[in-house]
Design a protein around this motif. Structure first.
Motif, PDB file in Angstrom:
ATOM      1  N   LEU A   1      -5.825   7.867   1.700  1.00 20.40           N
ATOM      2  CA  LEU A   1      -4.544   8.209   2.226  1.00 20.40           C
ATOM      3  C   LEU A   1      -4.060   9.295   1.245  1.00 20.40           C
ATOM      4  CD1 LEU A   1      -2.965   4.651   2.740  1.00 20.40           C
ATOM      5  CD2 LEU A   1      -3.465   6.055   4.413  1.00 20.40           C
ATOM      6  N   LEU A   2      -4.344   9.376   0.103  1.00 17.44           N
ATOM      7  CA  LEU A   2      -4.099  10.463  -0.723  1.00 17.44           C
ATOM      8  C   LEU A   2      -4.830  11.833  -0.421  1.00 17.44           C
ATOM      9  CD1 LEU A   2      -2.389  11.676  -3.191  1.00 17.44           C
ATOM     10  CD2 LEU A   2      -4.336  10.812  -4.598  1.00 17.44           C
ATOM     11  N   ARG A   3      -5.954  11.610   0.077  1.00 12.51           N
ATOM     12  CA  ARG A   3      -6.747  12.667   0.342  1.00 12.51           C
ATOM     13  C   ARG A   3      -6.096  13.278   1.688  1.00 12.51           C
ATOM     14  NH1 ARG A   3     -12.035  13.432  -1.975  1.00 12.51           N
ATOM     15  NH2 ARG A   3     -12.700  14.186  -0.204  1.00 12.51           N
ATOM     16  N   ARG A   4      -5.803  12.610   2.702  1.00 13.95           N
ATOM     17  CA  ARG A   4      -5.115  13.088   3.953  1.00 13.95           C
ATOM     18  C   ARG A   4      -3.733  13.692   3.549  1.00 13.95           C
ATOM     19  NH1 ARG A   4      -3.186   8.259   8.045  1.00 13.95           N
ATOM     20  NH2 ARG A   4      -5.560   7.660   7.666  1.00 13.95           N
ATOM     21  N   VAL A   5      -3.020  13.255   2.501  1.00 14.35           N
ATOM     22  CA  VAL A   5      -1.822  13.998   2.173  1.00 14.35           C
ATOM     23  C   VAL A   5      -2.049  15.423   1.799  1.00 14.35           C
ATOM     24  CG1 VAL A   5       0.071  13.968   0.673  1.00 14.35           C
ATOM     25  CG2 VAL A   5      -0.327  11.698   1.729  1.00 14.35           C
ATOM     26  N   LEU A   6      -3.169  15.318   0.883  1.00 15.67           N
ATOM     27  CA  LEU A   6      -3.630  16.607   0.296  1.00 15.67           C
ATOM     28  C   LEU A   6      -4.276  17.682   1.255  1.00 15.67           C
ATOM     29  CD1 LEU A   6      -5.344  15.326  -2.937  1.00 15.67           C
ATOM     30  CD2 LEU A   6      -3.123  16.491  -2.862  1.00 15.67           C
ATOM     31  N   LYS A   7      -5.011  17.088   2.408  1.00 14.84           N
ATOM     32  CA  LYS A   7      -5.531  17.873   3.385  1.00 14.84           C
ATOM     33  C   LYS A   7      -4.350  18.539   4.153  1.00 14.84           C
ATOM     34  CE  LYS A   7      -8.631  17.919   7.319  1.00 14.84           C
ATOM     35  NZ  LYS A   7      -9.603  17.100   8.136  1.00 14.84           N
ATOM     36  N   LEU A   8      -3.351  17.591   4.369  1.00 17.45           N
ATOM     37  CA  LEU A   8      -2.016  18.475   5.177  1.00 17.45           C
ATOM     38  C   LEU A   8      -1.277  19.314   4.451  1.00 17.45           C
ATOM     39  CD1 LEU A   8      -0.794  15.061   7.063  1.00 17.45           C
ATOM     40  CD2 LEU A   8      -2.116  17.075   7.843  1.00 17.45           C
ATOM     41  N   LEU A   9      -1.402  19.069   3.157  1.00 17.50           N
ATOM     42  CA  LEU A   9      -0.528  19.799   1.976  1.00 17.50           C
ATOM     43  C   LEU A   9      -0.938  21.284   1.931  1.00 17.50           C
ATOM     44  CD1 LEU A   9       1.806  19.731   0.235  1.00 17.50           C
ATOM     45  CD2 LEU A   9       0.339  18.797  -1.725  1.00 17.50           C
ATOM     46  N   VAL A  10      -2.621  21.471   1.728  1.00 14.06           N
ATOM     47  CA  VAL A  10      -2.989  22.780   1.360  1.00 14.06           C
ATOM     48  C   VAL A  10      -2.576  23.869   2.253  1.00 14.06           C
ATOM     49  CG1 VAL A  10      -4.994  24.004   1.035  1.00 14.06           C
ATOM     50  CG2 VAL A  10      -4.834  21.875   0.354  1.00 14.06           C
ATOM     51  N   PRO A  11      -2.425  24.053   3.382  1.00 16.30           N
ATOM     52  CA  PRO A  11      -1.877  25.037   3.971  1.00 16.30           C
ATOM     53  C   PRO A  11      -0.465  25.282   4.035  1.00 16.30           C
ATOM     54  CG  PRO A  11      -3.453  23.712   5.634  1.00 16.30           C
ATOM     55  CD  PRO A  11      -3.115  23.082   4.358  1.00 16.30           C
ATOM     56  N   ARG A  12       0.283  24.181   4.127  1.00 18.21           N
ATOM     57  CA  ARG A  12       1.697  24.240   3.640  1.00 18.21           C
ATOM     58  C   ARG A  12       1.988  24.901   2.070  1.00 18.21           C
ATOM     59  NH1 ARG A  12       5.402  25.022   5.138  1.00 18.21           N
ATOM     60  NH2 ARG A  12       6.994  23.429   4.810  1.00 18.21           N
ATOM     61  N   VAL A  13       1.263  24.547   1.272  1.00 21.13           N
ATOM     62  CA  VAL A  13       1.506  25.088  -0.080  1.00 21.13           C
ATOM     63  C   VAL A  13       1.191  26.379  -0.136  1.00 21.13           C
ATOM     64  CG1 VAL A  13       0.590  24.922  -2.250  1.00 21.13           C
ATOM     65  CG2 VAL A  13       1.245  22.911  -1.439  1.00 21.13           C
ATOM     66  N   ALA A  14       0.066  27.077   0.682  1.00 21.82           N
ATOM     67  CA  ALA A  14      -0.119  28.453   0.592  1.00 21.82           C
ATOM     68  C   ALA A  14       0.821  29.118   1.257  1.00 21.82           C
ATOM     69  CB  ALA A  14      -1.376  28.697   1.309  1.00 21.82           C
ATOM     70  N   GLY A  15       1.318  28.427   2.633  1.00 24.12           N
ATOM     71  CA  GLY A  15       2.581  29.195   3.002  1.00 24.12           C
ATOM     72  C   GLY A  15       3.895  29.375   2.202  1.00 24.12           C
ATOM     73  N   LEU A  16       4.062  28.383   1.642  1.00 26.05           N
ATOM     74  CA  LEU A  16       5.316  28.474   0.739  1.00 26.05           C
ATOM     75  C   LEU A  16       5.162  29.294  -0.434  1.00 26.05           C
ATOM     76  CD1 LEU A  16       6.863  25.162   1.108  1.00 26.05           C
ATOM     77  CD2 LEU A  16       7.723  26.909   2.203  1.00 26.05           C
ATOM     78  N   GLY A  17       3.796  29.361  -0.734  1.00 22.75           N
ATOM     79  CA  GLY A  17       3.676  30.059  -1.883  1.00 22.75           C
ATOM     80  C   GLY A  17       3.565  31.705  -1.714  1.00 22.75           C
ATOM     81  N   VAL A  18       3.168  32.124  -0.407  1.00 22.22           N
ATOM     82  CA  VAL A  18       3.400  33.255   0.102  1.00 22.22           C
ATOM     83  C   VAL A  18       4.868  33.881   0.148  1.00 22.22           C
ATOM     84  CG1 VAL A  18       3.189  34.867   2.234  1.00 22.22           C
ATOM     85  CG2 VAL A  18       1.163  33.340   1.296  1.00 22.22           C
TER      86      VAL A  18
ATOM     87  N   ALA B   1       1.093  -1.281   0.001  1.00 19.27           N
ATOM     88  CA  ALA B   1       0.060  -0.062  -0.090  1.00 19.27           C
ATOM     89  C   ALA B   1       0.850   1.191   0.009  1.00 19.27           C
ATOM     90  CB  ALA B   1      -0.944  -0.077   1.197  1.00 19.27           C
ATOM     91  N   SER B   2       1.862   1.176   0.673  1.00 19.08           N
ATOM     92  CA  SER B   2       2.795   2.259   0.581  1.00 19.08           C
ATOM     93  C   SER B   2       3.416   2.702  -0.731  1.00 19.08           C
ATOM     94  CB  SER B   2       4.116   2.058   1.526  1.00 19.08           C
ATOM     95  OG  SER B   2       5.029   1.124   0.931  1.00 19.08           O
ATOM     96  N   TRP B   3       3.645   1.489  -1.434  1.00 21.39           N
ATOM     97  CA  TRP B   3       4.097   1.967  -2.880  1.00 21.39           C
ATOM     98  C   TRP B   3       3.293   2.558  -3.764  1.00 21.39           C
ATOM     99  CZ3 TRP B   3       8.802   3.122  -2.893  1.00 21.39           C
ATOM    100  CH2 TRP B   3       9.833   2.535  -2.221  1.00 21.39           C
ATOM    101  N   ARG B   4       1.870   1.924  -3.643  1.00 23.97           N
ATOM    102  CA  ARG B   4       0.542   2.705  -4.277  1.00 23.97           C
ATOM    103  C   ARG B   4       0.529   3.902  -3.946  1.00 23.97           C
ATOM    104  NH1 ARG B   4      -1.697  -2.511  -2.703  1.00 23.97           N
ATOM    105  NH2 ARG B   4      -2.909  -1.426  -1.253  1.00 23.97           N
ATOM    106  N   LEU B   5       0.446   4.327  -2.659  1.00 21.75           N
ATOM    107  CA  LEU B   5       0.403   5.671  -2.183  1.00 21.75           C
ATOM    108  C   LEU B   5       1.753   6.597  -2.838  1.00 21.75           C
ATOM    109  CD1 LEU B   5      -0.795   7.985  -0.544  1.00 21.75           C
ATOM    110  CD2 LEU B   5       0.517   7.347   1.152  1.00 21.75           C
ATOM    111  N   THR B   6       2.690   6.032  -2.981  1.00 20.99           N
ATOM    112  CA  THR B   6       3.810   6.657  -3.863  1.00 20.99           C
ATOM    113  C   THR B   6       3.790   6.979  -5.115  1.00 20.99           C
ATOM    114  OG1 THR B   6       5.505   5.799  -2.050  1.00 20.99           O
ATOM    115  CG2 THR B   6       6.175   6.599  -3.962  1.00 20.99           C
ATOM    116  N   SER B   7       3.149   5.876  -5.763  1.00 26.48           N
ATOM    117  CA  SER B   7       2.539   6.001  -7.020  1.00 26.48           C
ATOM    118  C   SER B   7       1.681   7.030  -7.411  1.00 26.48           C
ATOM    119  CB  SER B   7       2.436   4.414  -7.755  1.00 26.48           C
ATOM    120  OG  SER B   7       3.394   3.731  -7.532  1.00 26.48           O
ATOM    121  N   ALA B   8       0.824   7.217  -6.502  1.00 27.29           N
ATOM    122  CA  ALA B   8      -0.291   7.870  -6.595  1.00 27.29           C
ATOM    123  C   ALA B   8      -0.049   9.468  -6.625  1.00 27.29           C
ATOM    124  CB  ALA B   8      -1.395   7.667  -5.861  1.00 27.29           C
TER     125      ALA B   8
END
Length: 552
Positions: free
Chosen positions: A250-267, A98-105
């Motif tokens: 799992l992918l949705r969990r990664v994306l949920k954590l990612l959104v605020p960090r992306v916005a912060g680095l984008g700033v 499952a970890s490699w499937r998540l990595t692939s996604a």
């Protein structure tokens, strides 16, 4: 106390010592990789400056990186690691398939999103470059902004660099995957290979095709950045599959954590884009000298602060998750004080020794004394913010460890507004150095806000102890600066014997570099002795942490 309790306390102390040593060793490893990467990056700039020299062509080359860097940061930069690694690490122990499937996604999603945006930016590159850097009616410095030819060159260079951005979207996920498997060697080598690719373009191609040489080298370096990590994937039995389902939990969990960090680095990246745009309206070469000064300032920041913050982040997360607030406060305080112990003298050193350091690195060939003055002026302004930039590496991670990625975003957005406002005011009085000074002001206020919020949330982070240590380090650094000044007077000239046959450029570099090295060595010795005499527990503890002491 019962014997069993005594054994438990002993084991706890041993575990704490082991944890501290693990952090220190990891910081040294990461720092060594960062140092090598920074040195090769500065070497790229040094040789390119000698071949082409600061001016409109080189300004176009550096300006062409702004949006590709922004795209990479938003999609697959440092934010991805903070969101992807925690999810992947827990999955590796339970279900490797499952970890490699998540990595692939994640690889598929990052590459497709980056590719789509890269194609869009490439199509509209001429218009984007003109809006950001071109001359427009009513501009206060219309005669000093990018010429039409320079705008076209910037757009075309941007298109080439965007190819590397698409490659990096895959390589960044690979790097995070290896780090999740506790493998750090190949990820540490990857940035070095990237810079060597650029160096090859500079040395082999720049003499004949100008800035197109390093632009091609950027693409070659990105390929090397990816390929050097492939053996690590093979070692852990990587299995890639062309899967991409946005409904995957799992992918949705990664994306949920990612959104605020992306916005912060984008700033953060947007702030640099705006700074570059404002610098492009100043005298020719302003973008280039700001880039050189930023590179030099980032050398101690990355090697010291980023390395320490990267190493301590898992510990902060562990303590926050387990509710050990007292230990969390102590770890934060200890980490910040260690960073202050190393970065306060570094900031003073850049201010006092900035000129000979820049002369050794960049002066010569087409990079003449006037350009050196411009870089030093900007470097000294950036150096005023070195301490804050270094502390920010840890301050932001205090909140990430508590799974709060929104607070740093809000504070960073406020800091961006301050930087832009200060830039508009200070550039009128100080030119390009005013833009560097505005950056230092903004990041200092950002760190102060984060510390105040963290202190209130954690009911204190040993603020008085941090302030006392800061006062000691500032006092010791002032003594260090005076010692360096005296050393520079005593060893002002170190001429080589006339019989020594070396090139004029090498002779000049040695006659500047030898007094610089002596002054730097004297300064370091004076700082350490003075800080220890003032009772610095941080400097005294460093050898014990790295060279682990066992109880007799």
């Amino acid at each position: 106390m019962r014997p069993g309790q005594m054994m438990t306390d002993s084991q706890s102390a041993e575990a704490t010592l082991t944890r501290n040593r693990r952090i220190a060793v990891a910081a040294l490893l990461v720092g060594a990789g960062f140092l090598a990467s920074k040195v090769t990056g500065i070497l790229d700039d040094l040789i390119l400056a000698r071949i082409i020299g600061p001016g409109r062509e080189l300004d176009a080359y550096y300006a062409a990186f702004s949006l590709p860097d922004l795209l990479f940061t938003l999609v697959a930069g440092g934010a991805l690691a903070s969101a992807f690694i925690p999810v992947l690490s827990g999955l590796i122990a339970r279900d490797r398939a499952a970890s490699w499937r998540l990595t692939s996604a994640v690889v598929s999603l990052a590459f497709l999103v980056t590719l789509c945006f890269a194609i869009g930016l490439a199509l509209f590159a001429p218009w984007i470059a003109d809006v950001l850097y071109g001359c427009h009616q009513g501009s206060a410095a219309n005669e000093q902004c990018f010429t039409p030819e320079q705008v076209v060159l910037t757009a075309n260079l941007m298109r080439v660099i965007l190819i590397s951005t698409a490659i990096f979207s895959v390589s960044a996920v690979v790097m995070s995957t290896l780090q999740a498997h506790q493998h750090f060697l190949l990820p540490a080598l990857a940035p070095i290979l990237y810079n060597l690719g650029i160096l090859a373009g500079v040395i082999l191609l720049a003499p004949s095709i100008g800035v197109w040489g390093p632009a091609i080298g950027v693409v070659v370096g990105a390929v090397l950045h990816l390929l050097v990590q492939v053996p690590g994937l093979a070692r852990y039995g990587a299995r890639w599959s062309p899967v991409l389902s946005l409904n995957d939990v799992l992918l949705r969990r990664v994306l949920k954590l990612l959104v605020p960090r992306v916005a912060g680095l984008g700033v953060v990246q947007l702030t640099f884009v705006m700074t570059t745009s404002l610098a492009s309206q100043l005298s020719p070469g302003s973008v280039t000298v700001l880039n050189y000064a930023w590179r030099v300032m980032q050398l101690p920041e990355t090697v010291i602060a980023t390395a320490v913050a990267t190493a301590v982040f898992p510990t902060l997360s562990e303590l926050a998750a387990s509710g050990k607030i007292a230990e969390l406060r102590a770890t934060i305080s200890s980490t910040l004080r260690t960073i202050l112990a190393l970065t306060v003298p570094a900031a003073v050193g850049l201010i006092v020794l900035g000129r000979p350091f820049v002369r050794v690195l960049f002066e010569g060939g087409l990079f003449q004394a006037s350009a050196t003055d411009a870089v030093v002026w900007a470097l000294q302004a950036y150096a005023l913010g070195l301490i804050a930039h270094s502390m920010l590496e840890v301050c932001a991670r205090i909140f990430y460890a508590q799974q709060d990625t929104w607070t740093p975003l809000y504070v960073a957005a406020g800091a961006m507004i301050i930087v832009i406002a200060a830039s508009l005011i200070l550039r009128e009085a100080f030119g390009h150095a005013g833009l560097a000074l505005a950056n230092s002001i903004g990041v200092s206020l950002e760190v102060l806000a984060l510390l105040l919020i963290a202190g209130r949330r954690l009911r204190g982070i040993e603020g008085r102890r941090i302030a006392a240590s800061l006062a000691r380090f500032v006092a010791a650094s002032v003594v260090m600066g005076l010692a360096i000044a005296v050393s520079q007077v005593v060893f002002a000239k170190w001429p080589l014997p006339d019989g020594v046959s070396v090139s004029l450029t090498l002779r000049s570099a040695l006659e500047i570099g030898i007094p610089f090295s002596i002054a730097a060595g004297v300064g370091m010795l004076v700082y350490v002795v003075t800080a220890l005499a003032m009772g610095s527990e941080e400097l005294r503890a460093l050898p014990r942490v790295v060279l682990r002491r066992h109880a007799a």
